[in-house]
Design a protein around this motif. Structure first.
Motif, PDB file in Angstrom:
ATOM      1  N   GLY A 157       0.978  -1.008   0.009  1.00 55.15           N
ATOM      2  CA  GLY A 157      -0.072   0.036   0.128  1.00 55.15           C
ATOM      3  C   GLY A 157       0.775   1.198  -0.143  1.00 55.15           C
ATOM      4  N   LEU A 158       1.886   1.305   0.872  1.00 57.54           N
ATOM      5  CA  LEU A 158       2.688   2.557   0.774  1.00 57.54           C
ATOM      6  C   LEU A 158       3.447   2.958  -0.527  1.00 57.54           C
ATOM      7  N   ILE A 159       3.751   1.531  -1.236  1.00 56.20           N
ATOM      8  CA  ILE A 159       4.317   1.819  -2.480  1.00 56.20           C
ATOM      9  C   ILE A 159       3.396   2.396  -3.544  1.00 56.20           C
ATOM     10  N   ALA A 160       2.183   2.017  -3.251  1.00 53.47           N
ATOM     11  CA  ALA A 160       0.977   2.300  -4.269  1.00 53.47           C
ATOM     12  C   ALA A 160       0.647   3.636  -4.022  1.00 53.47           C
ATOM     13  N   CYS A 161       0.539   4.118  -2.741  1.00 47.41           N
ATOM     14  CA  CYS A 161       0.407   5.485  -2.479  1.00 47.41           C
ATOM     15  C   CYS A 161       1.360   6.438  -3.276  1.00 47.41           C
ATOM     16  N   GLN A 162       2.615   6.375  -2.910  1.00 45.92           N
ATOM     17  CA  GLN A 162       3.649   6.908  -3.681  1.00 45.92           C
ATOM     18  C   GLN A 162       3.730   6.866  -5.316  1.00 45.92           C
ATOM     19  N   TRP A 163       3.493   5.549  -5.555  1.00 42.77           N
ATOM     20  CA  TRP A 163       3.321   5.426  -7.136  1.00 42.77           C
ATOM     21  C   TRP A 163       2.265   6.288  -7.933  1.00 42.77           C
ATOM     22  N   GLU A 179      -3.395   6.327  12.947  1.00 43.41           N
ATOM     23  CA  GLU A 179      -1.863   6.288  12.585  1.00 43.41           C
ATOM     24  C   GLU A 179      -1.663   5.771  11.139  1.00 43.41           C
ATOM     25  N   LYS A 180      -2.294   4.769  11.025  1.00 46.19           N
ATOM     26  CA  LYS A 180      -2.031   3.993   9.472  1.00 46.19           C
ATOM     27  C   LYS A 180      -2.353   5.099   8.579  1.00 46.19           C
ATOM     28  N   CYS A 181      -3.576   5.639   8.720  1.00 46.13           N
ATOM     29  CA  CYS A 181      -4.012   6.482   7.759  1.00 46.13           C
ATOM     30  C   CYS A 181      -3.322   7.734   7.505  1.00 46.13           C
ATOM     31  N   ARG A 182      -2.676   8.087   8.644  1.00 42.80           N
ATOM     32  CA  ARG A 182      -1.726   9.394   8.693  1.00 42.80           C
ATOM     33  C   ARG A 182      -0.388   9.081   7.739  1.00 42.80           C
ATOM     34  N   LEU A 183       0.046   7.876   7.872  1.00 38.52           N
ATOM     35  CA  LEU A 183       1.231   7.232   7.179  1.00 38.52           C
ATOM     36  C   LEU A 183       0.806   7.112   5.803  1.00 38.52           C
ATOM     37  N   ALA A 184      -0.511   6.718   5.385  1.00 35.20           N
ATOM     38  CA  ALA A 184      -0.824   6.752   4.183  1.00 35.20           C
ATOM     39  C   ALA A 184      -0.897   7.880   3.328  1.00 35.20           C
ATOM     40  N   LEU A 185      -1.295   9.036   4.029  1.00 35.80           N
ATOM     41  CA  LEU A 185      -1.393  10.495   3.559  1.00 35.80           C
ATOM     42  C   LEU A 185       0.078  11.065   3.381  1.00 35.80           C
ATOM     43  N   GLU A 186       0.920  10.512   4.455  1.00 34.82           N
ATOM     44  CA  GLU A 186       2.214  10.945   4.398  1.00 34.82           C
ATOM     45  C   GLU A 186       2.919  10.379   2.999  1.00 34.82           C
ATOM     46  N   ASN A 187       2.492   9.499   2.602  1.00 37.32           N
ATOM     47  CA  ASN A 187       3.453   8.843   1.301  1.00 37.32           C
ATOM     48  C   ASN A 187       2.606   8.944  -0.019  1.00 37.32           C
ATOM     49  N   GLU A 317       0.941 -11.509  10.808  1.00 30.34           N
ATOM     50  CA  GLU A 317      -0.442 -11.891  10.888  1.00 30.34           C
ATOM     51  C   GLU A 317      -1.190 -10.690  11.839  1.00 30.34           C
ATOM     52  N   ALA A 318      -0.445 -10.175  12.774  1.00 34.41           N
ATOM     53  CA  ALA A 318      -1.353  -9.485  13.767  1.00 34.41           C
ATOM     54  C   ALA A 318      -1.481  -8.174  13.343  1.00 34.41           C
ATOM     55  N   ARG A 319      -1.050  -7.894  11.898  1.00 37.67           N
ATOM     56  CA  ARG A 319      -0.970  -6.573  11.458  1.00 37.67           C
ATOM     57  C   ARG A 319      -0.120  -5.666  11.810  1.00 37.67           C
ATOM     58  N   ALA A 320       0.876  -5.926  12.747  1.00 36.36           N
ATOM     59  CA  ALA A 320       1.823  -5.050  13.485  1.00 36.36           C
ATOM     60  C   ALA A 320       2.825  -4.468  12.715  1.00 36.36           C
ATOM     61  N   ILE A 321       2.977  -4.712  11.603  1.00 37.98           N
ATOM     62  CA  ILE A 321       3.949  -4.442  10.501  1.00 37.98           C
ATOM     63  C   ILE A 321       3.323  -3.316   9.624  1.00 37.98           C
ATOM     64  N   THR A 322       3.658  -2.111   9.583  1.00 32.74           N
ATOM     65  CA  THR A 322       3.562  -1.253   8.467  1.00 32.74           C
ATOM     66  C   THR A 322       4.883  -0.986   7.689  1.00 32.74           C
ATOM     67  N   GLY A 323       4.485  -0.611   6.547  1.00 30.25           N
ATOM     68  CA  GLY A 323       5.645  -0.826   5.312  1.00 30.25           C
ATOM     69  C   GLY A 323       6.212  -2.275   5.377  1.00 30.25           C
ATOM     70  N   SER A 324       7.410  -2.360   5.045  1.00 31.75           N
ATOM     71  CA  SER A 324       8.019  -3.768   4.812  1.00 31.75           C
ATOM     72  C   SER A 324       8.668  -4.263   5.900  1.00 31.75           C
ATOM     73  N   ALA A 325       9.101  -5.472   5.919  1.00 31.57           N
ATOM     74  CA  ALA A 325       9.950  -6.075   6.788  1.00 31.57           C
ATOM     75  C   ALA A 325      10.801  -7.085   6.183  1.00 31.57           C
TER      76      ALA A 325
END
Length: 329
Positions: A157-163, A179-187, A317-325
């Protein structure tokens, strides 16, 4: 030579992931041996582990990585020993210190892109490439068009927002927290919807688009968002369902597509798009250009030692990771 690799002997939870010693030999025709500096972590790895996407057992996991080419088999002409390289590829097996694998989906990694970024971006970045550049509604997408992208704060998703921002698209991103919504806006998302607060996200989409809906929905969530995704489409719009993080999509009554405005549905996969070396190279060049220019930055949220792969899967699985790992051998 013996190398470390992650295997499962039966489908199940993260406890099934075992780090073992495996023999890694010389590459055969059209193969290479690569020594990983970093391995990507993706939700498809969970599907492989839990049996949603069954693999012959015992099975190795991991679909992307980056490292240095150690040996080249007969017939491989685009790679040489010592090349920095990265890939998203079948069969699974990237969770390893080194592996032998088909060469066709392995690309030379530009010097400006480090190994961790290479490992974190290939499967996710190529997925965004085929979605925004190749999986298109009637008439394609033009600057100013609205698109809906679920899980906008995840690695894809974060790559898609930027592209999307680089293409001039108005991406409406959904996420599960402020918090995740703000991150999407920032990207680069033009609008965001917290679907935990705005449960009827389709109504919010209609509000944002002046009642018309979006030309295309890119949906990796599946069961939980399916109905709302259909309800978010403009007439003749396209729903691209490319994952099922919340479970499989229910059976479709094809008459629903006419009732929603003669809309289209597709279930694309990356591996249809990278079936040839030429297609992989073309898509990879596009991705490398976007990252190299700075239009897309790959956010690596977490790094795990390869031995901690079970913890990584629990966090995923807990959706605890934003971005990549990434996993580090």
């Amino acid at each position: 030579m013996k190398e470390k690799a992650v295997v499962i002997e039966a489908p199940g939870g993260p406890e099934q992931l075992k780090l073992v010693d495996l023999e890694v030999g010389a590459p055969g025709p059209d193969e290479i041996r690569i020594r990983h500096h970093a391995c990507g972590l993706n939700y498809i790895d969970v599907y492989h582990r839990n049996g949603a996407y069954p693999l012959p057992l015992p099975a190795r996991l991991g679909m992307e990585g980056a490292g240095v080419v150690e040996a080249v088999g007969e017939g491989v002409t685009h790679l040489r020993v010592g090349d920095r390289a990265a890939y998203a590829s079948q069969p699974p097996g990237a969770y390893a210190t080194a592996r032998v694998m088909p060469a066709k989906c392995v690309l030379k990694l530009p010097e400006a892109i480090d190994f961790e970024t290479g490992a974190a971006m290939m499967l996710k970045g190529l997925t965004v490439q085929y979605l925004l550049r190749r999986t298109l509604p009637q008439g394609g997408l033009q600057a100013g068009d609205f698109v809906l992208f679920h899980a906008a704060a995840g690695g894809v998703g974060l790559i898609a927002c930027q592209w999307a921002r680089a293409l001039g698209l108005q991406l409406i991103g959904t996420a599960g927290s402020d918090e995740k919504c703000r991150l999407a806006l920032e990207n680069g998302a033009a609008h965001v919807i917290n679907y935990r607060r705005d449960v009827d996200f389709a109504a919010k989409v209609r509000e944002i688009t002046g009642g018309r809906g979006v030309k295309v929905v890119y949906d990796s969530v599946g069961a939980d968002t399916w109905e709302g995704s259909l309800n978010s489409l403009a007439p003749f719009g396209l729903l691209a369902s490319f994952g099922g993080a919340s479970g499989p999509v229910p059976p479709i009554n094809i008459g629903t597509l006419s009732a929603k405005g003669s809309v289209y549905v597709t279930r694309p996969t990356l591996f249809s798009h990278i079936a040839t070396r030429e297609a992989t190279q073309e898509m990879g060049d596009d991705l490398f250009s976007m990252v190299g220019s700075g239009k897309i930055r790959i956010r690596i949220d977490r790094r795990y030692p390869l031995a901690d792969v079970a913890e990584a899967h629990r966090d995923l699985e807990a959706r605890a990771i934003t971005g990549s790992a990434v996993l580090l051998p």
